[in-house]
Design an enzyme around this catalytic site. Sequence first.
Site, PDB file in Angstrom:
ATOM      1  N   CYS A   4       0.845  -1.197   0.000  1.00  0.00           N
ATOM      2  CA  CYS A   4       0.000   0.000   0.000  1.00  0.00           C
ATOM      3  C   CYS A   4       0.886   1.256   0.000  1.00  0.00           C
ATOM      4  O   CYS A   4       1.728   1.444   0.886  1.00  0.00           O
ATOM      5  CB  CYS A   4      -0.923  -0.010   1.221  1.00  0.00           C
ATOM      6  SG  CYS A   4      -1.804   1.543   1.442  1.00  0.00           S
ATOM      7  N   CYS A   7       0.550   3.362   3.237  1.00  0.00           N
ATOM      8  CA  CYS A   7       1.219   2.704   4.378  1.00  0.00           C
ATOM      9  C   CYS A   7       2.724   2.909   4.282  1.00  0.00           C
ATOM     10  O   CYS A   7       3.399   3.132   5.302  1.00  0.00           O
ATOM     11  CB  CYS A   7       0.881   1.215   4.422  1.00  0.00           C
ATOM     12  SG  CYS A   7      -0.766   0.839   5.081  1.00  0.00           S
ATOM     13  N   HIS A  46      -4.484   0.818   8.369  1.00  0.00           N
ATOM     14  CA  HIS A  46      -4.908   0.649   6.973  1.00  0.00           C
ATOM     15  C   HIS A  46      -6.394   0.316   6.913  1.00  0.00           C
ATOM     16  O   HIS A  46      -6.822  -0.745   7.361  1.00  0.00           O
ATOM     17  CB  HIS A  46      -4.102  -0.458   6.284  1.00  0.00           C
ATOM     18  CG  HIS A  46      -4.526  -0.647   4.859  1.00  0.00           C
ATOM     19  ND1 HIS A  46      -3.945   0.032   3.814  1.00  0.00           N
ATOM     20  CD2 HIS A  46      -5.514  -1.391   4.312  1.00  0.00           C
ATOM     21  CE1 HIS A  46      -4.547  -0.281   2.691  1.00  0.00           C
ATOM     22  NE2 HIS A  46      -5.505  -1.164   2.967  1.00  0.00           N
ATOM     23  N   ASN A  86     -13.095  10.024  -1.929  1.00  0.00           N
ATOM     24  CA  ASN A  86     -13.623   9.216  -3.018  1.00  0.00           C
ATOM     25  C   ASN A  86     -13.657   7.763  -2.558  1.00  0.00           C
ATOM     26  O   ASN A  86     -12.678   7.268  -1.991  1.00  0.00           O
ATOM     27  CB  ASN A  86     -12.728   9.359  -4.256  1.00  0.00           C
ATOM     28  CG  ASN A  86     -12.688  10.790  -4.762  1.00  0.00           C
ATOM     29  OD1 ASN A  86     -13.715  11.462  -4.825  1.00  0.00           O
ATOM     30  ND2 ASN A  86     -11.500  11.270  -5.115  1.00  0.00           N
ATOM     31  N   GLY A  92     -13.597   7.884  -8.348  1.00  0.00           N
ATOM     32  CA  GLY A  92     -12.311   8.560  -8.513  1.00  0.00           C
ATOM     33  C   GLY A  92     -11.237   8.118  -7.537  1.00  0.00           C
ATOM     34  O   GLY A  92     -10.161   8.722  -7.497  1.00  0.00           O
ATOM     35  N   HIS A  99      -8.514   8.145   2.556  1.00  0.00           N
ATOM     36  CA  HIS A  99      -7.864   9.448   2.729  1.00  0.00           C
ATOM     37  C   HIS A  99      -8.887  10.551   2.549  1.00  0.00           C
ATOM     38  O   HIS A  99      -9.885  10.395   1.852  1.00  0.00           O
ATOM     39  CB  HIS A  99      -6.690   9.614   1.765  1.00  0.00           C
ATOM     40  CG  HIS A  99      -6.994   9.276   0.346  1.00  0.00           C
ATOM     41  ND1 HIS A  99      -7.028   7.978  -0.107  1.00  0.00           N
ATOM     42  CD2 HIS A  99      -7.287  10.059  -0.721  1.00  0.00           C
ATOM     43  CE1 HIS A  99      -7.319   7.965  -1.395  1.00  0.00           C
ATOM     44  NE2 HIS A  99      -7.493   9.222  -1.798  1.00  0.00           N
ATOM     45  N   HIS A 101      -9.139  14.405   1.347  1.00  0.00           N
ATOM     46  CA  HIS A 101      -8.523  15.540   0.670  1.00  0.00           C
ATOM     47  C   HIS A 101      -9.009  16.810   1.364  1.00  0.00           C
ATOM     48  O   HIS A 101     -10.222  17.040   1.454  1.00  0.00           O
ATOM     49  CB  HIS A 101      -8.983  15.609  -0.789  1.00  0.00           C
ATOM     50  CG  HIS A 101      -8.627  14.438  -1.652  1.00  0.00           C
ATOM     51  ND1 HIS A 101      -7.588  14.474  -2.565  1.00  0.00           N
ATOM     52  CD2 HIS A 101      -9.189  13.216  -1.774  1.00  0.00           C
ATOM     53  CE1 HIS A 101      -7.527  13.315  -3.215  1.00  0.00           C
ATOM     54  NE2 HIS A 101      -8.491  12.531  -2.759  1.00  0.00           N
TER      55      HIS A 101
HETATM   56  P1  AMP Z   1      -7.850   9.547  -4.861  1.00  0.00           P
HETATM   57  O1  AMP Z   1      -7.807   9.667  -6.362  1.00  0.00           O
HETATM   58  O2  AMP Z   1      -9.051  10.144  -4.213  1.00  0.00           O
HETATM   59  O3  AMP Z   1      -7.626   8.100  -4.450  1.00  0.00           O
HETATM   60  O4  AMP Z   1      -6.627  10.392  -4.319  1.00  0.00           O
HETATM   61  C1  AMP Z   1      -5.319   9.929  -4.323  1.00  0.00           C
HETATM   62  C2  AMP Z   1      -4.449  11.128  -4.239  1.00  0.00           C
HETATM   63  O5  AMP Z   1      -3.144  10.705  -3.878  1.00  0.00           O
HETATM   64  C3  AMP Z   1      -4.304  11.895  -5.569  1.00  0.00           C
HETATM   65  O6  AMP Z   1      -4.762  13.237  -5.393  1.00  0.00           O
HETATM   66  C4  AMP Z   1      -2.802  11.820  -5.871  1.00  0.00           C
HETATM   67  O7  AMP Z   1      -2.306  13.006  -6.456  1.00  0.00           O
HETATM   68  C5  AMP Z   1      -2.221  11.554  -4.491  1.00  0.00           C
HETATM   69  N1  AMP Z   1      -0.930  10.881  -4.488  1.00  0.00           N
HETATM   70  C6  AMP Z   1      -0.580   9.775  -5.164  1.00  0.00           C
HETATM   71  N2  AMP Z   1       0.684   9.427  -4.870  1.00  0.00           N
HETATM   72  C7  AMP Z   1       1.124  10.338  -3.971  1.00  0.00           C
HETATM   73  C8  AMP Z   1       2.363  10.527  -3.274  1.00  0.00           C
HETATM   74  N3  AMP Z   1       3.401   9.703  -3.444  1.00  0.00           N
HETATM   75  N4  AMP Z   1       2.474  11.582  -2.436  1.00  0.00           N
HETATM   76  C9  AMP Z   1       1.446  12.432  -2.265  1.00  0.00           C
HETATM   77  N5  AMP Z   1       0.252  12.298  -2.874  1.00  0.00           N
HETATM   78  C10 AMP Z   1       0.102  11.270  -3.720  1.00  0.00           C
HETATM   79 ZN    ZN Z   2      -2.390   1.371   3.592  1.00  0.00          ZN
END
Ligand code: AMP
Ligand code: ZN
Length: 113
Positions: A4, A7, A46, A86, A92, A99, A101
């Site tokens: 993950c 993680c 997680h 999401n 999305g 997480h 946003h």
């Molecule tokens: P979601 O599409 O809602 O699952 O959001 C995932 C978010 O994680 C997206 O906005 C990505 O830009 C962000 N993301 C992916 N990899 C990383 C990373 N290594 N560091 C910071 N953000 C990330």
């Molecule tokens: Zn995780």
Amino acid sequence: MNDCLFCKIIKGDIPSDKVYEDELCYAFKDIAPTAPTHILVIPKEHISKLDEVTPDNSAVIAHIYEVIAKLAKELDLKDGFRVVTNCGESAGQSVFHIHFHLLAGRPFAWPAG
Ligand code: AMP
Ligand code: ZN
């Protein structure tokens, strides 16, 4: 969850731009921001997605909202902010570690697309 991404970020195996951390959650800047402020807040435990939240693990979700309120005050987001989770690919979700946003610094349309 060894494979993950989030993680690995919590463990420090993948670098991140940390904004906040405590025993339950971790907050860091999104790598591809969609607003001037774009922070991701994640539980250290997680949980893959929102529909896996149950009475057994929901305390951390309430805690995350407290942290978001604290960050919003500290970052002076008094013009408003949006919190988005999401759930599932069609909504999305691209990273399957739940997480939140935290978005601010520009107007946001409603209904969201
Ligand atoms: P979601 O599409 O809602 O699952 O959001 C995932 C978010 O994680 C997206 O906005 C990505 O830009 C962000 N993301 C992916 N990899 C990383 C990373 N290594 N560091 C910071 N953000 C990330
Ligand atoms: Zn995780």
